[in-house]
Design a protein around this motif. Structure first.
Motif, mmCIF file in Angstrom:
data_model
loop_
_atom_site.group_PDB
_atom_site.id
_atom_site.type_symbol
_atom_site.label_atom_id
_atom_site.label_comp_id
_atom_site.label_asym_id
_atom_site.label_seq_id
_atom_site.Cartn_x
_atom_site.Cartn_y
_atom_site.Cartn_z
ATOM 1 N N MET A 101 0.818 -1.215 0.000
ATOM 2 C CA MET A 101 0.000 0.000 0.000
ATOM 3 C C MET A 101 0.855 1.269 0.000
ATOM 4 O O MET A 101 0.442 2.296 0.494
ATOM 5 N N ASP A 102 2.025 1.157 -0.633
ATOM 6 C CA ASP A 102 2.959 2.290 -0.673
ATOM 7 C C ASP A 102 2.316 3.557 -1.218
ATOM 8 O O ASP A 102 2.653 4.673 -0.821
ATOM 9 N N ASP A 103 1.385 3.370 -2.175
ATOM 10 C CA ASP A 103 0.774 4.544 -2.808
ATOM 11 C C ASP A 103 -0.083 5.348 -1.834
ATOM 12 O O ASP A 103 -0.417 6.495 -2.122
ATOM 13 N N LEU A 104 -0.447 4.749 -0.694
ATOM 14 C CA LEU A 104 -1.296 5.466 0.261
ATOM 15 C C LEU A 104 -0.538 5.908 1.516
ATOM 16 O O LEU A 104 -1.053 6.728 2.284
ATOM 17 N N LEU A 105 0.687 5.400 1.681
ATOM 18 C CA LEU A 105 1.476 5.796 2.858
ATOM 19 C C LEU A 105 1.771 7.285 2.759
ATOM 20 O O LEU A 105 2.146 7.783 1.700
#
Ligand code: BTN
Length: 251
Positions: free
Chosen positions: A1-5
């Motif tokens: 979920m890197d795109d939301l961190l």
């Protein structure tokens, strides 16, 4: 979920402060309900990368694989003395549809009461659950599932559901979609609570794909003619009798 961190709610937006991000949970609606019951403020958002017990309307499960979609629940407290929870849910469907139009090649539509669809396939669904203190709602949990990045829908729902990735041909990314959703929910529901349902009713009617079409809902079959000032779908049956349908699912 890197795109939301590290996601930060857009400047001036009243929703998403705080925004609690979870890699995995049962249901964000359950998490938001527990937080609200413990006093979490208006605008608190719980967002999960995946859910093990995602819930939809009418007791259905909401398929919630990791890394693909948006699963979030907003704690809404403002204006609940003036606006009933079902109207808030209608307003939320309108806001989500308007937000997703920024990511689709042609406009989305609302299937009453609050499914958001693109060319007849579901892109997003909303599960609104009120928390009552006595007879007065103290918060409404607005649970939202949006199909964003899936390139292929699971076989069981391939005929009835779609994703932004499928309708666009590319992945818009979850963070920009999330920003737009929070902004539109804040603006539309803020207006609804301040000015009443009349302030958004016409926008919703124009966006509702069922108006002018034949519908069957509960025991009623006929042509949907509009959404009344209380949010009910008005259906004229074949005998010319007009029914105000307050809840249910259009078949
Ligand atoms: C529906 O169309 O039936 C409503 C689906 C709502 C799904 C969302 S995903 C985030 C939130 N948590 C849940 O368990 N359900 C809602």
């Amino acid at each position: 979920m890197d795109d939301l961190l590290g996601f930060v709610s857009p400047p001036g937006c009243g929703l998403g402060r705080p925004l609690i991000l979870k890699a995995l949970t049962g249901s964000t609606n359950d998490d938001a309900r527990a937080l609200a019951s413990a006093g979490a403020g208006h605008g608190t958002v719980v967002l999960a990368d995946a859910q093990t017990a995602g819930r939809g309307r009418l007791g259905r499960a909401w398929c919630s694989p990791a890394g693909e979609n948006l699963y979030l629940s907003v704690v809404w407290r403002s204006g609940l003395d003036a606006i009933e929870p079902p109207l808030l849910a209608l307003g939320a469907g309108l806001a989500v549809s308007e937000a997703l139009d920024g990511f689709t090649p042609t406009p989305t539509a609302v299937k009453w009461p609050n499914d958001v669809r693109h060319r007849g396939r579901k892109l997003a669904g909303l599960l609104a659950e009120a928390i009552y203190r006595g007879t007065q709602p103290s918060a409404v949990i607005l649970g939202l599932g949006v199909n964003v990045r899936g390139a292929v829908m699971p076989e069981a729902i391939a005929e009835i559901a779609t994703s932004l990735r499928i309708v666009r041909g590319d992945d818009p990314g979850r963070a920009p979609v999330l920003s737009s959703l929070l902004e539109h929910l804040d603006a539309t529901l803020g207006r609804l609570c301040a000015e009443g349902f009349g302030a958004i009713r016409q926008r919703l009617i124009e966006r509702c794909e069922n108006i002018g079409a034949r519908v069957s809902i509960g025991e009623v079959s006929g042509v949907a003619i509009d959404i009344d000032p209380a949010g009910a779908l008005r259906v004229r049956d074949d005998q010319g009798v007009v029914h105000a349908v307050r809840a249910g699912e259009i078949r």
